[in-house]
Design an enzyme around this catalytic site. Structure first.
Site, PDB file in Angstrom:
ATOM      1  N   LYS A   1     -16.814  76.621  32.382  1.00  0.00           N
ATOM      2  CA  LYS A   1     -17.828  76.011  31.508  1.00  0.00           C
ATOM      3  C   LYS A   1     -19.158  75.908  32.247  1.00  0.00           C
ATOM      4  CE  LYS A   1     -14.727  72.806  29.068  1.00  0.00           C
ATOM      5  NZ  LYS A   1     -14.443  71.387  28.859  1.00  0.00           N
TER       6      LYS A   1
ATOM      7  N   GLY B   1      -6.719  65.500  24.598  1.00  0.00           N
ATOM      8  CA  GLY B   1      -7.008  66.440  23.505  1.00  0.00           C
ATOM      9  C   GLY B   1      -5.767  67.161  22.993  1.00  0.00           C
ATOM     10  N   ARG B   2      -4.964  67.699  23.908  1.00  0.00           N
ATOM     11  CA  ARG B   2      -3.810  68.505  23.469  1.00  0.00           C
ATOM     12  C   ARG B   2      -2.680  67.644  22.912  1.00  0.00           C
ATOM     13  NH1 ARG B   2      -5.069  68.753  28.667  1.00  0.00           N
ATOM     14  NH2 ARG B   2      -3.641  68.072  30.304  1.00  0.00           N
TER      15      ARG B   2
ATOM     16  N   LYS C   1     -13.496  65.155  20.469  1.00  0.00           N
ATOM     17  CA  LYS C   1     -13.358  63.866  21.151  1.00  0.00           C
ATOM     18  C   LYS C   1     -14.658  63.533  21.901  1.00  0.00           C
ATOM     19  CE  LYS C   1     -10.594  61.933  24.908  1.00  0.00           C
ATOM     20  NZ  LYS C   1      -9.457  62.190  25.795  1.00  0.00           N
TER      21      LYS C   1
ATOM     22  N   HIS D   1      10.528  93.813  17.281  1.00  0.00           N
ATOM     23  CA  HIS D   1      10.053  95.195  17.210  1.00  0.00           C
ATOM     24  C   HIS D   1       8.943  95.413  18.226  1.00  0.00           C
ATOM     25  CE1 HIS D   1      12.437  95.937  13.574  1.00  0.00           C
ATOM     26  NE2 HIS D   1      12.312  94.624  13.479  1.00  0.00           N
TER      27      HIS D   1
ATOM     28  N   GLU E   1     -18.756  75.127  22.146  1.00  0.00           N
ATOM     29  CA  GLU E   1     -18.355  75.935  20.985  1.00  0.00           C
ATOM     30  C   GLU E   1     -18.402  75.125  19.698  1.00  0.00           C
ATOM     31  OE1 GLU E   1     -16.773  75.620  23.895  1.00  0.00           O
ATOM     32  OE2 GLU E   1     -15.495  77.342  24.338  1.00  0.00           O
TER      33      GLU E   1
ATOM     34  N   GLU F   1      -1.861  73.801  30.015  1.00  0.00           N
ATOM     35  CA  GLU F   1      -2.999  72.966  30.403  1.00  0.00           C
ATOM     36  C   GLU F   1      -2.500  71.687  31.097  1.00  0.00           C
ATOM     37  OE1 GLU F   1      -5.773  71.885  27.283  1.00  0.00           O
ATOM     38  OE2 GLU F   1      -7.478  72.221  28.595  1.00  0.00           O
TER      39      GLU F   1
END
Ligand code: G6Q
Length: 554
Positions: free
Chosen positions: A518, A273-274, A212, A390, A218, A359
């Protein structure tokens, strides 16, 4: 930042106090007793919406609890808050933004104006642009530099620009087109890109840079390295536009990177974003399952939204899920919430929902800018059943901490192999039953003695086999995992998180907490490279760690 909104501290409302008063009634009974008292409990405490069935009867609630929880929702102004979100109020006040991911999946044609523009037109134009591109790639008309069609699509993005598309693509595997394979690169760890490209051919690979902001460290590092890989493995520099497209709201930075302006798909400030898989960030989904299925995904989410905005609070699935969470976290002392999809294709759903929830509501400052004095967002975790049985289910059944659980199961499988689906289902149902019913000392002892153990030995071992029970869960069923049900399911959790954010008086749509790391990383990086960094004010521990890195990499 817009001016701080009027806020309500839920903890000082009469509705909150009424729930505190009610706590002892529920603590003095069990879910099993509640079933005994109400033969119609399942029909009272279950509902259907948007192709999803919710059974919430295995919860520590009675009719009175739900009445009091509804009163809390009303006291928090939830109905108005839902209206505000859908109609485009700037509810993300710390960033001065509207929150309109719901518009991305809406077929409503009434104008929705943001900054003087009808965004319905922008959304429709973006879908048309996506459709044209998807058709070209899927039909083999979009050719790579050597004239071959695209076979592999690599999405380069992180966080909200990664998790949603990945989960949707994995969930919809039975609907994949044959000639496209999707890949994801998110982590700045070079291994992620290296492993991804090792089997790829630059002639037939398309990268979608999903960002965006087009500023994310990254993603930019991975996109640049992907470009280097493309060029160093024979990719033609003149035809780079055939191999790199982008989804971004930052056209300038995307074009500076070298993406052809025609190949930039839009994003907007009013989509967090999410919450962005419904936008062109969903382009990888559409490429893998086709535009018709992508539209079905949107339709499933719209079905859920329509339910959310119109159903009364007491018959509203996201509201019920949100209120149950508030009940457990603020009144009965739970700290986390576990998501347990009994479906391999939904294995990574908990990771996406973890982001959506943590978030959004992992915050301790209310909308008015004040420290809250009540618990907010729970820790969200989970994984696919039966694998977790398990592993961490041990703690779910016998740990000192109890965790409300959501079991998610499709009634029909796409993979009818022998009795696998019935076995999967029996495990799913057994887990929620075990959590609720548990096993008493007497039962454990009797079982041991029935297996031939002496009474003395049985008494010694039985305490270890006691399962306390009375641990709550929801079960969410759908007919089958398909684009429509996956859309509804993800939207269900988005809206549940919204409900809780409203009750906790949070801005669920900013994420300032991720910024400090950041900033610090930006000042540590030059130190690792041996450069001066005036802005670096590292503590002694960090300075030592930096030195160890430098020594190891001399
Ligand atoms: C989500 C967050 C965050 C964001 C990533 C990627 O709500 O804002 O996870 O999606 O940081 O951001 P870009 O899309 O701007 O690269």
């Amino acid at each position: 930042m817009d001016s701080a909104p009027q806020t309500t501290n839920p903890g000082v409302t009469a509705a909150w106090q009424a729930l505190i008063d009610h706590r002892k009634d529920i603590e003095s009974t069990t879910i099993v007793d509640l079933f005994s008292n109400d033969p119609n409990r399942v029909s009272h405490l279950s509902m259907e919406a948007a192709g999803l069935y919710l059974d919430y009867s295995k919860n520590r609630v009675n009719t009175e609890t739900l009445v009091r929880l509804k009163a809390l929702a009303e006291a928090s102004g939830l109905k108005q808050a839902i209206q505000d979100m859908f109609s485009g109020a700037a509810i993300n006040h710390t960033e001065g933004r509207q929150v309109l991911h719901t518009a991305l999946r809406s077929t409503d044609t009434a104008p929705l104006i943001v900054d003087g523009k009808n965004i319905r037109e922008d959304i429709s134009a973006a879908l048309t642009k996506m459709e044209g591109f998807v058709n070209q790639v899927q039909s083999g008309q979009w050719l790579g530099y050597s004239g071959k069609p695209i076979t592999d699509v690599v999405s380069v993005g992180i966080g909200g620009s990664y998790l949603g598309p990945r989960v949707a693509i994995e969930a919809l595997r039975p609907f994949w087109v044959d000639n496209i394979r999707s890949h994801f690169v998110s982590n700045v760890d070079g291994a992620d890109l290296a492993y991804c490209v090792e089997s790829l051919n630059p002639e037939t690979t398309l990268f979608i840079v999903q960002s965006k902001s087009f500023k994310t460290q990254e993603t930019l590092a991975n996109a640049l390295s992907a470009k280097e890989w493309y060029l160093s493995t024979g990719g033609d520099a003149d035809n780079i536009a055939r191999h790199f497209v982008a989804v971004s709201s930052n056209i300038n930075l995307a074009t500076e990177f070298g993406i052809d302006a025609d190949n930039i798909f839009p994003m907007w400030d009013w989509v967090g974003g999410r919450y962005s898989l419904w936008s062109a960030i969903g382009l990888p989904i559409a490429l893998q399952v086709g535009m018709a299925n992508f539209r079905e995904l949107l339709a499933g989410a719209e079905d859920l939204d329509n339910h959310f905005r119109t159903a009364p609070l007491e018959a509203n699935m996201p509201v019920i899920l949100g209120l149950l969470g508030v009940w457990y976290h603020n009144f009965l002392g739970a700290h986390s919430h576990v998501i347990l999809p009994y479906d391999q294709s939904l294995e990574n759903l908990p990771a996406h929902l973890q982001q959506v929830d943590m978030e959004s509501n992992g915050k301790s400052i209310n909308r008015g800018g004040h420290q809250v004095d009540y618990g907010t967002g729970p820790i969200i975790w989970g994984g696919a059943g039966t694998n977790g049985q398990h592993a961490y289910h041990q703690l779910l059944h016998q740990g000192t901490r109890w965790t409300p659980a959501d079991f998610i199961l499709p009634l029909k499988t796409h993979h009818a192999i022998g009795e696998h689906h019935a076995m999967l289902t029996s495990n799913c149902f057994a887990q929620s039953q075990a959590l609720m019913c548990g096993k008493s000392f007497e039962q454990a002892k009797a079982e041991l003695m029935a297996s031939g153990m002496s009474e003395e030995k049985a008494e010694e071992l039985a305490p270890h086999k006691v399962i306390p029970g009375n641990r709550p869960s929801n079960t969410i069923l759908m007919d089958q995992v398909n684009a429509r049900t996956v859309g509804a399911l993800i939207a269900l959790y988005e809206q549940k998180v919204f409900v809780q954010g409203v009750i906790w008086d949070l801005n669920s749509f900013d994420q300032w907490g991720v910024e400090l790391g950041k900033q610090l990383s930006d000042s540590i990086l030059p130190l690792l490279k041996g450069e001066e960094s005036d802005s670096a004010q590292v503590d002694a521990s960090t300075a030592d760690l930096v030195n160890r890195f430098k020594q190891a990499n001399q």
